[in-house]
Design a protein around this motif. Structure first.
Motif, PDB file in Angstrom:
ATOM      1  N   ASP A 229       2.548   1.682  -3.352  1.00  0.00           N
ATOM      2  CA  ASP A 229       1.570   2.188  -4.315  1.00  0.00           C
ATOM      3  C   ASP A 229       1.356   3.684  -4.143  1.00  0.00           C
ATOM      4  O   ASP A 229       1.272   4.424  -5.123  1.00  0.00           O
ATOM      5  CB  ASP A 229       0.235   1.450  -4.179  1.00  0.00           C
ATOM      6  CG  ASP A 229       0.284   0.037  -4.729  1.00  0.00           C
ATOM      7  OD1 ASP A 229       1.273  -0.295  -5.423  1.00  0.00           O
ATOM      8  OD2 ASP A 229      -0.665  -0.730  -4.463  1.00  0.00           O
ATOM      9  N   SER A 230       1.271   4.132  -2.886  1.00  0.00           N
ATOM     10  CA  SER A 230       1.062   5.562  -2.623  1.00  0.00           C
ATOM     11  C   SER A 230       2.259   6.387  -3.079  1.00  0.00           C
ATOM     12  O   SER A 230       2.096   7.437  -3.699  1.00  0.00           O
ATOM     13  CB  SER A 230       0.809   5.812  -1.131  1.00  0.00           C
ATOM     14  OG  SER A 230      -0.440   5.292  -0.755  1.00  0.00           O
TER      15      SER A 230
ATOM     16  N   GLU B 234       0.827  -1.207   0.000  1.00  0.00           N
ATOM     17  CA  GLU B 234       0.000   0.000   0.000  1.00  0.00           C
ATOM     18  C   GLU B 234       0.864   1.261   0.000  1.00  0.00           C
ATOM     19  O   GLU B 234       0.607   2.205  -0.760  1.00  0.00           O
ATOM     20  CB  GLU B 234      -0.903  -0.029   1.230  1.00  0.00           C
ATOM     21  CG  GLU B 234      -1.944   1.057   1.270  1.00  0.00           C
ATOM     22  CD  GLU B 234      -2.821   0.935   2.517  1.00  0.00           C
ATOM     23  OE1 GLU B 234      -3.017   1.970   3.175  1.00  0.00           O
ATOM     24  OE2 GLU B 234      -3.283  -0.171   2.830  1.00  0.00           O
ATOM     25  N   LEU B 235       1.907   1.282   0.821  1.00  0.00           N
ATOM     26  CA  LEU B 235       2.807   2.439   0.886  1.00  0.00           C
ATOM     27  C   LEU B 235       3.560   2.615  -0.432  1.00  0.00           C
ATOM     28  O   LEU B 235       3.703   3.735  -0.928  1.00  0.00           O
ATOM     29  CB  LEU B 235       3.794   2.288   2.049  1.00  0.00           C
ATOM     30  CG  LEU B 235       3.195   2.434   3.442  1.00  0.00           C
ATOM     31  CD1 LEU B 235       4.229   2.059   4.500  1.00  0.00           C
ATOM     32  CD2 LEU B 235       2.677   3.839   3.681  1.00  0.00           C
TER      33      LEU B 235
ATOM     34  N   GLN C 227      -8.056   9.311  -5.415  1.00  0.00           N
ATOM     35  CA  GLN C 227      -7.591   7.932  -5.594  1.00  0.00           C
ATOM     36  C   GLN C 227      -7.911   7.079  -4.364  1.00  0.00           C
ATOM     37  O   GLN C 227      -8.390   5.948  -4.490  1.00  0.00           O
ATOM     38  CB  GLN C 227      -6.082   7.918  -5.849  1.00  0.00           C
ATOM     39  CG  GLN C 227      -5.493   6.553  -6.096  1.00  0.00           C
ATOM     40  CD  GLN C 227      -5.828   6.017  -7.469  1.00  0.00           C
ATOM     41  OE1 GLN C 227      -6.134   6.751  -8.381  1.00  0.00           O
ATOM     42  NE2 GLN C 227      -5.789   4.719  -7.620  1.00  0.00           N
ATOM     43  N   HIS C 228      -7.665   7.624  -3.173  1.00  0.00           N
ATOM     44  CA  HIS C 228      -7.884   6.845  -1.946  1.00  0.00           C
ATOM     45  C   HIS C 228      -9.363   6.665  -1.634  1.00  0.00           C
ATOM     46  O   HIS C 228      -9.737   5.739  -0.922  1.00  0.00           O
ATOM     47  CB  HIS C 228      -7.142   7.470  -0.773  1.00  0.00           C
ATOM     48  CG  HIS C 228      -5.664   7.268  -0.838  1.00  0.00           C
ATOM     49  ND1 HIS C 228      -5.074   6.021  -0.736  1.00  0.00           N
ATOM     50  CD2 HIS C 228      -4.645   8.128  -1.018  1.00  0.00           C
ATOM     51  CE1 HIS C 228      -3.768   6.131  -0.855  1.00  0.00           C
ATOM     52  NE2 HIS C 228      -3.473   7.406  -1.034  1.00  0.00           N
TER      53      HIS C 228
ATOM     54  N   LEU D 236      -4.683  12.540  -4.801  1.00  0.00           N
ATOM     55  CA  LEU D 236      -4.496  11.464  -3.825  1.00  0.00           C
ATOM     56  C   LEU D 236      -5.805  11.140  -3.115  1.00  0.00           C
ATOM     57  O   LEU D 236      -6.155   9.967  -2.944  1.00  0.00           O
ATOM     58  CB  LEU D 236      -3.434  11.851  -2.791  1.00  0.00           C
ATOM     59  CG  LEU D 236      -1.996  11.619  -3.168  1.00  0.00           C
ATOM     60  CD1 LEU D 236      -1.062  12.196  -2.117  1.00  0.00           C
ATOM     61  CD2 LEU D 236      -1.712  10.139  -3.356  1.00  0.00           C
TER      62      LEU D 236
ATOM     63  N   LEU E 281       2.249   6.498  -6.758  1.00  0.00           N
ATOM     64  CA  LEU E 281       1.198   7.403  -7.220  1.00  0.00           C
ATOM     65  C   LEU E 281       1.649   8.863  -7.100  1.00  0.00           C
ATOM     66  O   LEU E 281       1.441   9.658  -8.023  1.00  0.00           O
ATOM     67  CB  LEU E 281      -0.094   7.170  -6.428  1.00  0.00           C
ATOM     68  CG  LEU E 281      -1.267   8.074  -6.777  1.00  0.00           C
ATOM     69  CD1 LEU E 281      -1.642   7.938  -8.246  1.00  0.00           C
ATOM     70  CD2 LEU E 281      -2.455   7.768  -5.883  1.00  0.00           C
TER      71      LEU E 281
END
Length: 169
Positions: A101-102, A98-99, A163-164, A160, A105
């Motif tokens: 990916d962030s 997840e991190l 996206q989230h 962001l 991004l």
């Protein structure tokens, strides 16, 4: 200027030059070539370096200009995107993914910004330059830099959040 004096002058900002080149050119190999080319040019003109208030600001400006020239050239069509700079210990695999990916991004969002905003984010948030220094490098007033930086951060934040939230809200 002797070699030892030259190295003492230019070595402290070598990593910043590379990171700026990497941000603009994306490819590690291209960024390494740009850094090497910049230091070659600085060495050739080492006699004139004392004329500059800030050799670092001069080098960053040269790096920016060289990278823009490379991007305009025909060879720029083969640049590739690589992001693997993020590492953290003691977190679960799903959290690491997840991190990553962030972070990926955020890198992509920065890449999609207009050139000036991309440069300002790199110089201010990543390289930690002061507004006055950035102003000298980009030939802009500090207020224009603040506005551009604010817009860039706002754009990234909105993207962001979007996206989230998976486009909900």
């Amino acid at each position: 200027m002797k070699q030892s004096e030259f190295l003492k002058t230019v070595t402290p900002f070598k990593d910043k030059v590379f990171r700026l080149a990497k941000r603009l050119l994306v490819s590690t190999e291209e960024a390494e070539d740009a850094t090497q080319e910049l230091y070659f040019k600085l060495w050739k003109n080492r006699g004139k370096l004392k004329e500059y208030k800030s050799v670092e600001a001069f080098a960053m400006t040269m790096t920016k200009n060289y990278c823009f020239d490379r991007l305009k050239s025909k060879q720029a069509s083969n640049l590739k995107l690589v992001h693997s700079n993020y590492k953290e210990n003691d977190t679960s695999l799903s959290r690491k993914i997840e991190l990553n990916d962030s972070v990926s991004l955020v890198h992509k969002l920065i890449e999609n910004l207009p050139e000036q905003q991309k440069l300002i984010i790199q110089l201010r948030d990543i390289e930690q330059y002061e507004f006055e220094e950035i102003g000298k490098m980009l030939n802009l007033k500090p207020t224009a830099i603040r506005v551009s930086l604010s817009r860039a951060r706002k754009t990234i934040k909105e993207q962001l959040i979007k996206q989230h939230n998976y486009g909900i809200g």
